[in-house]
Write a protein that holds these residues in place. Sequence first.
Motif, PDB file in Angstrom:
ATOM      1  N   VAL A 148     -12.838   1.692 -22.585  1.00 32.81           N
ATOM      2  CA  VAL A 148     -12.640   1.232 -21.211  1.00 32.81           C
ATOM      3  C   VAL A 148     -11.376   0.388 -21.144  1.00 32.81           C
ATOM      4  CG1 VAL A 148     -13.564  -0.261 -19.386  1.00 32.81           C
ATOM      5  CG2 VAL A 148     -15.075   1.357 -20.557  1.00 32.81           C
ATOM      6  N   HIS A 149     -11.209  -0.523 -22.092  1.00 29.76           N
ATOM      7  CA  HIS A 149     -10.020  -1.375 -22.138  1.00 29.76           C
ATOM      8  C   HIS A 149      -8.751  -0.524 -22.204  1.00 29.76           C
ATOM      9  CE1 HIS A 149      -6.995  -3.988 -24.041  1.00 29.76           C
ATOM     10  NE2 HIS A 149      -7.566  -4.944 -23.328  1.00 29.76           N
ATOM     11  N   ASP A 150      -8.737   0.476 -23.065  1.00 30.87           N
ATOM     12  CA  ASP A 150      -7.572   1.355 -23.202  1.00 30.87           C
ATOM     13  C   ASP A 150      -7.291   2.116 -21.902  1.00 30.87           C
ATOM     14  OD1 ASP A 150      -7.256   0.569 -25.820  1.00 30.87           O
ATOM     15  OD2 ASP A 150      -8.197   2.368 -26.676  1.00 30.87           O
ATOM     16  N   ARG A 151      -8.331   2.645 -21.284  1.00 32.13           N
ATOM     17  CA  ARG A 151      -8.153   3.401 -20.038  1.00 32.13           C
ATOM     18  C   ARG A 151      -7.630   2.508 -18.918  1.00 32.13           C
ATOM     19  NH1 ARG A 151     -10.873   8.450 -18.922  1.00 32.13           N
ATOM     20  NH2 ARG A 151     -11.568   9.401 -20.851  1.00 32.13           N
ATOM     21  N   VAL A 152      -8.175   1.312 -18.790  1.00 28.42           N
ATOM     22  CA  VAL A 152      -7.703   0.383 -17.764  1.00 28.42           C
ATOM     23  C   VAL A 152      -6.237   0.028 -18.034  1.00 28.42           C
ATOM     24  CG1 VAL A 152      -7.946  -1.966 -16.848  1.00 28.42           C
ATOM     25  CG2 VAL A 152      -9.968  -0.528 -17.165  1.00 28.42           C
ATOM     26  N   GLY A 153      -5.902  -0.218 -19.287  1.00 30.56           N
ATOM     27  CA  GLY A 153      -4.511  -0.517 -19.641  1.00 30.56           C
ATOM     28  C   GLY A 153      -3.562   0.607 -19.269  1.00 30.56           C
ATOM     29  N   ARG A 154      -3.961   1.849 -19.530  1.00 28.69           N
ATOM     30  CA  ARG A 154      -3.130   3.006 -19.151  1.00 28.69           C
ATOM     31  C   ARG A 154      -2.965   3.094 -17.636  1.00 28.69           C
ATOM     32  NH1 ARG A 154      -6.045   5.906 -23.084  1.00 28.69           N
ATOM     33  NH2 ARG A 154      -7.100   7.101 -21.479  1.00 28.69           N
ATOM     34  N   MET A 155      -4.074   2.840 -16.897  1.00 23.85           N
ATOM     35  CA  MET A 155      -3.978   2.899 -15.433  1.00 23.85           C
ATOM     36  C   MET A 155      -3.115   1.765 -14.890  1.00 23.85           C
ATOM     37  SD  MET A 155      -7.663   4.346 -14.116  1.00 23.85           S
ATOM     38  CE  MET A 155      -8.760   3.346 -15.112  1.00 23.85           C
ATOM     39  N   GLU A 156      -3.147   0.602 -15.528  1.00 22.97           N
ATOM     40  CA  GLU A 156      -2.258  -0.494 -15.125  1.00 22.97           C
ATOM     41  C   GLU A 156      -0.801  -0.123 -15.393  1.00 22.97           C
ATOM     42  OE1 GLU A 156      -5.245  -4.297 -15.906  1.00 22.97           O
ATOM     43  OE2 GLU A 156      -3.859  -3.675 -17.489  1.00 22.97           O
ATOM     44  N   ASP A 157      -0.531   0.386 -16.586  1.00 17.83           N
ATOM     45  CA  ASP A 157       0.843   0.773 -16.960  1.00 17.83           C
ATOM     46  C   ASP A 157       1.399   1.862 -16.050  1.00 17.83           C
ATOM     47  OD1 ASP A 157       0.739  -1.058 -19.035  1.00 17.83           O
ATOM     48  OD2 ASP A 157       0.342   0.468 -20.588  1.00 17.83           O
ATOM     49  N   ALA A 158       0.538   2.777 -15.604  1.00 16.28           N
ATOM     50  CA  ALA A 158       0.972   3.883 -14.751  1.00 16.28           C
ATOM     51  C   ALA A 158       1.091   3.471 -13.284  1.00 16.28           C
ATOM     52  CB  ALA A 158      -0.001   5.059 -14.885  1.00 16.28           C
ATOM     53  N   GLY A 159       0.641   2.266 -12.947  1.00 13.43           N
ATOM     54  CA  GLY A 159       0.722   1.811 -11.566  1.00 13.43           C
ATOM     55  C   GLY A 159      -0.444   2.234 -10.696  1.00 13.43           C
ATOM     56  N   VAL A 160      -1.462   2.839 -11.294  1.00 16.21           N
ATOM     57  CA  VAL A 160      -2.665   3.197 -10.529  1.00 16.21           C
ATOM     58  C   VAL A 160      -3.373   1.917 -10.112  1.00 16.21           C
ATOM     59  CG1 VAL A 160      -4.908   4.357 -10.622  1.00 16.21           C
ATOM     60  CG2 VAL A 160      -2.911   5.423 -11.695  1.00 16.21           C
ATOM     61  N   ILE A 161      -3.515   0.987 -11.057  1.00 15.06           N
ATOM     62  CA  ILE A 161      -4.060  -0.341 -10.766  1.00 15.06           C
ATOM     63  C   ILE A 161      -2.857  -1.260 -10.604  1.00 15.06           C
ATOM     64  CG2 ILE A 161      -5.420  -2.285 -11.622  1.00 15.06           C
ATOM     65  CD1 ILE A 161      -7.102  -0.243 -13.215  1.00 15.06           C
ATOM     66  N   GLU A 162      -2.698  -1.792  -9.394  1.00 18.52           N
ATOM     67  CA  GLU A 162      -1.537  -2.624  -9.090  1.00 18.52           C
ATOM     68  C   GLU A 162      -1.800  -4.101  -9.284  1.00 18.52           C
ATOM     69  OE1 GLU A 162      -0.630  -1.423  -5.080  1.00 18.52           O
ATOM     70  OE2 GLU A 162       0.680   0.178  -5.809  1.00 18.52           O
ATOM     71  N   GLY A 163      -3.041  -4.511  -9.374  1.00 19.66           N
ATOM     72  CA  GLY A 163      -3.367  -5.916  -9.548  1.00 19.66           C
ATOM     73  C   GLY A 163      -4.821  -6.166  -9.245  1.00 19.66           C
ATOM     74  N   TYR A 164      -5.220  -7.413  -9.411  1.00 18.81           N
ATOM     75  CA  TYR A 164      -6.590  -7.837  -9.171  1.00 18.81           C
ATOM     76  C   TYR A 164      -6.532  -8.998  -8.195  1.00 18.81           C
ATOM     77  CZ  TYR A 164      -7.284  -5.022 -13.314  1.00 18.81           C
ATOM     78  OH  TYR A 164      -7.294  -3.980 -14.198  1.00 18.81           O
ATOM     79  N   HIS A 165      -7.366  -8.950  -7.173  1.00 20.03           N
ATOM     80  CA  HIS A 165      -7.273  -9.921  -6.099  1.00 20.03           C
ATOM     81  C   HIS A 165      -8.646 -10.424  -5.683  1.00 20.03           C
ATOM     82  CE1 HIS A 165      -3.219  -8.336  -5.631  1.00 20.03           C
ATOM     83  NE2 HIS A 165      -3.765  -7.143  -5.676  1.00 20.03           N
ATOM     84  N   ALA A 166      -8.673 -11.673  -5.232  1.00 20.32           N
ATOM     85  CA  ALA A 166      -9.875 -12.214  -4.614  1.00 20.32           C
ATOM     86  C   ALA A 166      -9.822 -11.867  -3.132  1.00 20.32           C
ATOM     87  CB  ALA A 166      -9.925 -13.733  -4.791  1.00 20.32           C
ATOM     88  N   HIS A 167     -10.917 -11.412  -2.566  1.00 19.88           N
ATOM     89  CA  HIS A 167     -10.994 -11.107  -1.136  1.00 19.88           C
ATOM     90  C   HIS A 167     -11.408 -12.392  -0.427  1.00 19.88           C
ATOM     91  CE1 HIS A 167     -11.180  -8.154   2.092  1.00 19.88           C
ATOM     92  NE2 HIS A 167     -12.214  -8.846   2.552  1.00 19.88           N
ATOM     93  N   VAL A 168     -10.470 -13.006   0.297  1.00 23.48           N
ATOM     94  CA  VAL A 168     -10.672 -14.312   0.911  1.00 23.48           C
ATOM     95  C   VAL A 168     -10.837 -14.149   2.418  1.00 23.48           C
ATOM     96  CG1 VAL A 168      -9.594 -16.573   1.306  1.00 23.48           C
ATOM     97  CG2 VAL A 168      -9.290 -15.407  -0.893  1.00 23.48           C
ATOM     98  N   ASP A 169     -11.817 -14.837   2.990  1.00 17.60           N
ATOM     99  CA  ASP A 169     -12.007 -14.826   4.433  1.00 17.60           C
ATOM    100  C   ASP A 169     -10.923 -15.691   5.062  1.00 17.60           C
ATOM    101  OD1 ASP A 169     -12.775 -15.251   7.090  1.00 17.60           O
ATOM    102  OD2 ASP A 169     -14.907 -15.356   6.594  1.00 17.60           O
ATOM    103  N   PRO A 170     -10.006 -15.096   5.852  1.00 16.70           N
ATOM    104  CA  PRO A 170      -8.896 -15.863   6.429  1.00 16.70           C
ATOM    105  C   PRO A 170      -9.350 -17.066   7.250  1.00 16.70           C
ATOM    106  CG  PRO A 170      -8.626 -13.522   6.885  1.00 16.70           C
ATOM    107  CD  PRO A 170      -9.974 -13.700   6.257  1.00 16.70           C
ATOM    108  N   ARG A 171     -10.466 -16.934   7.958  1.00 16.32           N
ATOM    109  CA  ARG A 171     -10.965 -18.042   8.780  1.00 16.32           C
ATOM    110  C   ARG A 171     -11.330 -19.247   7.941  1.00 16.32           C
ATOM    111  NH1 ARG A 171     -15.346 -14.271  11.280  1.00 16.32           N
ATOM    112  NH2 ARG A 171     -15.360 -13.994   9.056  1.00 16.32           N
TER     113      ARG A 171
END
Length: 156
Positions: A36-59
Amino acid sequence: MDLDATDRAILRILMEDARTPFSEIARRIDMSSATVHDRVGRMEDAGVIEGYHAHVDPREVGLGTSALVGFRVKQGREKEALQQLRDIDGVQEINLTTGEWDVMLRVYAEDTDALRELMFDHIAELDGFSRSQTMVILGTEYDDPVLPIREPDDED
């Protein structure tokens, strides 16, 4: 990058909760954590995964007013206007569109006074600005951060 069914399963899990440990993903898809770690790393390197974000309520962070803004740009000034839009606090999303508007923005502000200031003192003053239409968002009924990733057999 060609995504197989396992990559797609990993993506679905991460989109639902980006903090899911690789060990939990591995358990759910019956695979080793290292794989899983290797696959996620490949997807990050290829730009499939662009980042990790917290979903914040703007209000909850003081941004109680949001709007969609249809924006016209003077011909030949598009690149300059788009770069300037990126630098304006409150502009959250910039989309190039077809139809009446060249650009559609999603903006956030503290209140309607701050939205007016954003529109008149910042966006309307841009080089290349032609005209705009602002549509205040009264409420968001549905906002799903999980993309509808299809399985390879589902594709035409």
